[in-house]
Structure formats: C-alpha cells, structure tokens
Write an enzyme that holds these catalytic residues in place. Structure first.
Site, PDB file in Angstrom:
ATOM      1  N   HIS A 207      12.407  -2.566   3.478  1.00 39.05           N
ATOM      2  CA  HIS A 207      11.438  -1.594   3.477  1.00 39.05           C
ATOM      3  C   HIS A 207      12.744  -0.136   3.067  1.00 39.05           C
ATOM      4  O   HIS A 207      13.849  -0.568   3.845  1.00 39.05           O
ATOM      5  CB  HIS A 207      11.173  -1.161   5.798  1.00 39.05           C
ATOM      6  CG  HIS A 207      10.621  -2.500   6.286  1.00 39.05           C
ATOM      7  ND1 HIS A 207       9.013  -1.783   5.591  1.00 39.05           N
ATOM      8  CD2 HIS A 207      10.751  -3.343   6.988  1.00 39.05           C
ATOM      9  CE1 HIS A 207       8.056  -3.270   6.203  1.00 39.05           C
ATOM     10  NE2 HIS A 207       9.469  -3.664   6.823  1.00 39.05           N
TER      11      HIS A 207
ATOM     12  N   SER B  75      13.143   3.571   3.857  1.00 38.56           N
ATOM     13  CA  SER B  75      13.378   3.887   5.792  1.00 38.56           C
ATOM     14  C   SER B  75      14.068   2.794   6.311  1.00 38.56           C
ATOM     15  O   SER B  75      14.142   1.853   6.865  1.00 38.56           O
ATOM     16  CB  SER B  75      12.383   4.361   6.371  1.00 38.56           C
ATOM     17  OG  SER B  75      10.916   3.208   6.669  1.00 38.56           O
TER      18      SER B  75
ATOM     19  N   ASP C 104       0.456 -15.042   8.055  1.00 35.41           N
ATOM     20  CA  ASP C 104      -0.083 -16.359   7.142  1.00 35.41           C
ATOM     21  C   ASP C 104       0.081 -17.042   5.753  1.00 35.41           C
ATOM     22  O   ASP C 104       1.409 -18.155   5.153  1.00 35.41           O
ATOM     23  CB  ASP C 104      -1.490 -16.697   7.993  1.00 35.41           C
ATOM     24  CG  ASP C 104      -1.290 -16.768   9.007  1.00 35.41           C
ATOM     25  OD1 ASP C 104       0.024 -16.902   9.964  1.00 35.41           O
ATOM     26  OD2 ASP C 104      -2.580 -16.834  10.065  1.00 35.41           O
TER      27      ASP C 104
ATOM     28  N   TYR D  55      10.981   8.279   1.537  1.00 37.53           N
ATOM     29  CA  TYR D  55      10.621   7.440   0.456  1.00 37.53           C
ATOM     30  C   TYR D  55      11.933   7.938  -0.404  1.00 37.53           C
ATOM     31  O   TYR D  55      11.530   6.932  -1.637  1.00 37.53           O
ATOM     32  CB  TYR D  55       9.884   6.879   0.390  1.00 37.53           C
ATOM     33  CG  TYR D  55       9.226   6.641   1.512  1.00 37.53           C
ATOM     34  CD1 TYR D  55       9.079   5.704   2.246  1.00 37.53           C
ATOM     35  CD2 TYR D  55       7.915   7.210   2.361  1.00 37.53           C
ATOM     36  CE1 TYR D  55       8.472   5.058   3.433  1.00 37.53           C
ATOM     37  CE2 TYR D  55       7.406   6.968   3.357  1.00 37.53           C
ATOM     38  CZ  TYR D  55       7.482   5.550   3.659  1.00 37.53           C
ATOM     39  OH  TYR D  55       7.054   5.454   5.208  1.00 37.53           O
TER      40      TYR D  55
ATOM     41  N   ARG E   9      11.894   5.141  13.630  1.00 41.77           N
ATOM     42  CA  ARG E   9      11.103   6.025  13.317  1.00 41.77           C
ATOM     43  C   ARG E   9      10.010   5.754  14.541  1.00 41.77           C
ATOM     44  O   ARG E   9       9.927   5.156  16.105  1.00 41.77           O
ATOM     45  CB  ARG E   9      10.040   5.481  12.209  1.00 41.77           C
ATOM     46  CG  ARG E   9      10.904   6.084  10.597  1.00 41.77           C
ATOM     47  CD  ARG E   9      11.052   5.808   9.591  1.00 41.77           C
ATOM     48  NE  ARG E   9       9.746   7.141   8.817  1.00 41.77           N
ATOM     49  CZ  ARG E   9       8.448   6.250   8.639  1.00 41.77           C
ATOM     50  NH1 ARG E   9       8.330   5.429   6.813  1.00 41.77           N
ATOM     51  NH2 ARG E   9       7.297   6.758   8.007  1.00 41.77           N
TER      52      ARG E   9
ATOM     53  N   ALA F  37       2.449  -0.241   5.077  1.00 39.70           N
ATOM     54  CA  ALA F  37       1.984  -0.158   6.193  1.00 39.70           C
ATOM     55  C   ALA F  37       1.508  -1.883   6.865  1.00 39.70           C
ATOM     56  O   ALA F  37       1.150  -2.076   8.187  1.00 39.70           O
ATOM     57  CB  ALA F  37       1.216   0.769   6.782  1.00 39.70           C
TER      58      ALA F  37
ATOM     59  N   ASN G 186       8.149  -5.526  -0.038  1.00 37.15           N
ATOM     60  CA  ASN G 186       7.686  -3.958   0.563  1.00 37.15           C
ATOM     61  C   ASN G 186       6.007  -4.024   0.719  1.00 37.15           C
ATOM     62  O   ASN G 186       5.428  -3.775   0.028  1.00 37.15           O
ATOM     63  CB  ASN G 186       8.334  -3.189   0.373  1.00 37.15           C
ATOM     64  CG  ASN G 186       8.534  -1.988   0.720  1.00 37.15           C
ATOM     65  OD1 ASN G 186       7.654  -1.675   2.206  1.00 37.15           O
ATOM     66  ND2 ASN G 186       8.927  -0.347   1.164  1.00 37.15           N
TER      67      ASN G 186
ATOM     68  N   HIS H  48       2.720  -4.314   9.871  1.00 30.65           N
ATOM     69  CA  HIS H  48       3.215  -3.507  10.861  1.00 30.65           C
ATOM     70  C   HIS H  48       1.742  -4.419  12.196  1.00 30.65           C
ATOM     71  O   HIS H  48       1.787  -4.832  12.920  1.00 30.65           O
ATOM     72  CB  HIS H  48       3.517  -2.098  11.373  1.00 30.65           C
ATOM     73  CG  HIS H  48       4.619  -1.423  10.634  1.00 30.65           C
ATOM     74  ND1 HIS H  48       5.443  -1.703  10.677  1.00 30.65           N
ATOM     75  CD2 HIS H  48       4.560  -0.413   9.807  1.00 30.65           C
ATOM     76  CE1 HIS H  48       5.973  -1.131  10.319  1.00 30.65           C
ATOM     77  NE2 HIS H  48       4.905  -0.336   9.832  1.00 30.65           N
TER      78      HIS H  48
ATOM     79  N   PRO I 171       0.971  -1.294   0.093  1.00 27.99           N
ATOM     80  CA  PRO I 171      -0.306   0.049  -0.003  1.00 27.99           C
ATOM     81  C   PRO I 171       0.863   1.209  -0.062  1.00 27.99           C
ATOM     82  O   PRO I 171       1.899   1.308   0.624  1.00 27.99           O
ATOM     83  CB  PRO I 171      -0.281   0.053   1.624  1.00 27.99           C
ATOM     84  CG  PRO I 171      -0.518  -1.145   1.542  1.00 27.99           C
ATOM     85  CD  PRO I 171       0.462  -2.104   0.915  1.00 27.99           C
ATOM     86  N   ASN I 172       0.285   2.416  -0.812  1.00 26.90           N
ATOM     87  CA  ASN I 172       1.386   3.707  -1.095  1.00 26.90           C
ATOM     88  C   ASN I 172       2.085   3.589  -1.357  1.00 26.90           C
ATOM     89  O   ASN I 172       2.438   5.033  -1.971  1.00 26.90           O
ATOM     90  CB  ASN I 172       1.172   4.307   0.610  1.00 26.90           C
ATOM     91  CG  ASN I 172      -0.304   4.028   1.018  1.00 26.90           C
ATOM     92  OD1 ASN I 172      -1.376   4.957   0.125  1.00 26.90           O
ATOM     93  ND2 ASN I 172      -0.300   3.440   1.752  1.00 26.90           N
TER      94      ASN I 172
ATOM     95  N   ARG J 149       5.537  10.665  -2.914  1.00 32.28           N
ATOM     96  CA  ARG J 149       4.634  10.669  -1.089  1.00 32.28           C
ATOM     97  C   ARG J 149       6.173  10.737   0.377  1.00 32.28           C
ATOM     98  O   ARG J 149       7.136   9.921  -0.184  1.00 32.28           O
ATOM     99  CB  ARG J 149       4.616   9.066  -0.964  1.00 32.28           C
ATOM    100  CG  ARG J 149       4.070   8.407   0.795  1.00 32.28           C
ATOM    101  CD  ARG J 149       4.274   7.163  -0.104  1.00 32.28           C
ATOM    102  NE  ARG J 149       3.286   7.081   1.644  1.00 32.28           N
ATOM    103  CZ  ARG J 149       3.977   5.486   2.286  1.00 32.28           C
ATOM    104  NH1 ARG J 149       4.464   4.472   1.619  1.00 32.28           N
ATOM    105  NH2 ARG J 149       3.728   5.231   3.335  1.00 32.28           N
TER     106      ARG J 149
ATOM    107  N   GLU K 241      11.753  -9.486   3.275  1.00 35.52           N
ATOM    108  CA  GLU K 241      11.343  -7.873   3.921  1.00 35.52           C
ATOM    109  C   GLU K 241      12.217  -7.023   3.527  1.00 35.52           C
ATOM    110  O   GLU K 241      13.179  -6.662   4.051  1.00 35.52           O
ATOM    111  CB  GLU K 241      11.220  -8.255   5.069  1.00 35.52           C
ATOM    112  CG  GLU K 241      10.119  -6.813   5.764  1.00 35.52           C
ATOM    113  CD  GLU K 241       9.523  -7.170   7.354  1.00 35.52           C
ATOM    114  OE1 GLU K 241       9.918  -8.184   8.013  1.00 35.52           O
ATOM    115  OE2 GLU K 241       9.877  -5.752   7.702  1.00 35.52           O
TER     116      GLU K 241
ATOM    117  N   ARG L 246       5.984   1.771  13.743  1.00 40.54           N
ATOM    118  CA  ARG L 246       7.325   0.409  13.279  1.00 40.54           C
ATOM    119  C   ARG L 246       7.973  -0.464  13.471  1.00 40.54           C
ATOM    120  O   ARG L 246       8.425  -0.971  13.014  1.00 40.54           O
ATOM    121  CB  ARG L 246       7.504   2.054  12.154  1.00 40.54           C
ATOM    122  CG  ARG L 246       6.933   2.467  11.210  1.00 40.54           C
ATOM    123  CD  ARG L 246       7.027   3.824  10.071  1.00 40.54           C
ATOM    124  NE  ARG L 246       6.481   5.000  10.003  1.00 40.54           N
ATOM    125  CZ  ARG L 246       5.479   4.949   9.087  1.00 40.54           C
ATOM    126  NH1 ARG L 246       4.972   4.041   8.636  1.00 40.54           N
ATOM    127  NH2 ARG L 246       5.008   5.822   9.253  1.00 40.54           N
TER     128      ARG L 246
HETATM  129  C1  DQA Z   1       7.723   1.229   4.230  1.00 39.35           C
HETATM  130  C2  DQA Z   1       7.700   1.833   6.331  1.00 39.35           C
HETATM  131  C3  DQA Z   1       6.120   1.558   6.810  1.00 39.35           C
HETATM  132  O1  DQA Z   1       6.304   1.731   8.035  1.00 39.35           O
HETATM  133  C4  DQA Z   1       5.636   2.453   6.212  1.00 39.35           C
HETATM  134  O2  DQA Z   1       4.027   1.709   5.987  1.00 39.35           O
HETATM  135  C5  DQA Z   1       5.598   2.446   4.146  1.00 39.35           C
HETATM  136  C6  DQA Z   1       7.305   2.251   3.707  1.00 39.35           C
HETATM  137  C7  DQA Z   1       8.930   1.397   3.828  1.00 39.35           C
HETATM  138  O3  DQA Z   1       9.965   1.254   2.701  1.00 39.35           O
HETATM  139  O4  DQA Z   1      10.005   1.625   4.303  1.00 39.35           O
HETATM  140  O5  DQA Z   1       4.752   2.173   4.502  1.00 39.35           O
HETATM  141  O6  DQA Z   1       7.773   0.077   4.708  1.00 39.35           O
END
Ligand code: DQA
Length: 147
Positions: A100, A102, A87, A23, A107, A77, A74, A80, A10-11, A18, A98, A111
């Site tokens: 990220h 950031s 699962d 990021y 943070r 959110a 990635n 978390h 997401p996002n 953003r 996994e 997170r």
């Molecule tokens: C993220 C870190 C997450 O906490 C955040 O919600 C994101 C991006 C990162 O790539 O740093 O959407 O996964």
C-alpha cells in the site's frame, strides 16, 4: 529468468490525480516506469497490470501462476473485504507481497483490516510509490531463498 508481476487494483489508474496528498503526484505509468528500471538493473522481467474489476484481478492471479515467480499486489480497497481475492492468492503457489502506498494503519478504521494479508507472504505500507520497490525487493529475496 526471474519474472515478477505488479498488480494494481481499483482506482489506482487514477494515481497522481486521485488524492495526491495521500497517494502522491506520480502517475501509475510513471511509477511503473520506475519499477521497470528497478527490474532492468537486476535482470528481472517485470510485467504490470491494473484493473478496476475484482474478477480481472483474480483471473490475472490465476493466469500468472504459469509464468511469474512472484507478485507485488496493491489490491486497493479490495484489500479490506475481498475474500475472493484472498482465496485466489491462497490458490496459487507463488509468493504474493501486499503493498500500500499510504500508511493504512494510520487511516480510517476500515483500512486497518486486510483480509488478504493471511494469504500473502508479507505486507508493506506507507512509503508512497516506493512501497512497490520495497515489495519487489522482498520478492527478490524470497526468489533467491534469502528470507
Ligand atoms: C491503498 C490503500 C487502500 O485502503 C485504498 O483503498 C487504495 C489504495 C494504498 O495504496 O494506500 O485504493 O491500497
């Protein structure tokens, strides 16, 4: 041929626009292009997918077990709090790394928890778009049986 999937949650479609101070300024497409370049140099087939929907990410994890040798994820959110995503990772027999962009440990407290981490092969955080490259490198080593 070794095939990896890069899965963006997401996002992440808004990457570049953003919160660029967190990021970075590269768009998701520009990041994917760099990752495709990385793969080409190693004769790896790379596919990339982004969704803002938890169910679509879960479907993608289920579906890729038929063709992928590993996944760089990635989860945004969802990392978390999504036990369903955790699962799904545990349900597939291929390694998931996994990542990220950031440095999540540095943070907000929410997170600091990753509910998906126990189901993943490892975690990379804090290197901007290069976190994805490090995730792919980790998968590459795993695929060669080197870690
Ligand atoms: C993220 C870190 C997450 O906490 C955040 O919600 C994101 C991006 C990162 O790539 O740093 O959407 O996964």
């Amino acid at each position: 041929m070794t095939t990896f999937l890069v899965l963006h949650g997401p996002n992440l479609n808004l990457t570049g626009d953003r919160e660029p101070e967190i990021y970075g300024q590269l768009s998701l497409q520009a990041i994917n292009e760099r990752l495709f370049g990385w793969a080409e140099h190693r004769t790896i087939e790379l596919r990339a997918f982004q969704s803002n929907h938890e169910g679509a990410l879960i479907d993608s994890l289920h579906e890729c077990r038929a063709w992928a040798d590993g996944v760089v994820l990635n989860a945004g959110a969802l990392t978390h709090y999504s036990f369903a995503l955790r699962d799904a990772i545990a349900a597939i027999p291929i390694p998931v790394v996994e990542v990220h962009m950031s440095h999540v440990a540095n943070r907000e407290p929410f997170r600091h928890t990753s509910v998906i981490a126990p189901a993943c092969s490892g975690q990379i955080s804090g290197f901007g778009w290069f976190s994805y490259v490090l995730g792919l490198e980790a998968l590459f080593r795993l695929a060669k049986g080197e870690t």
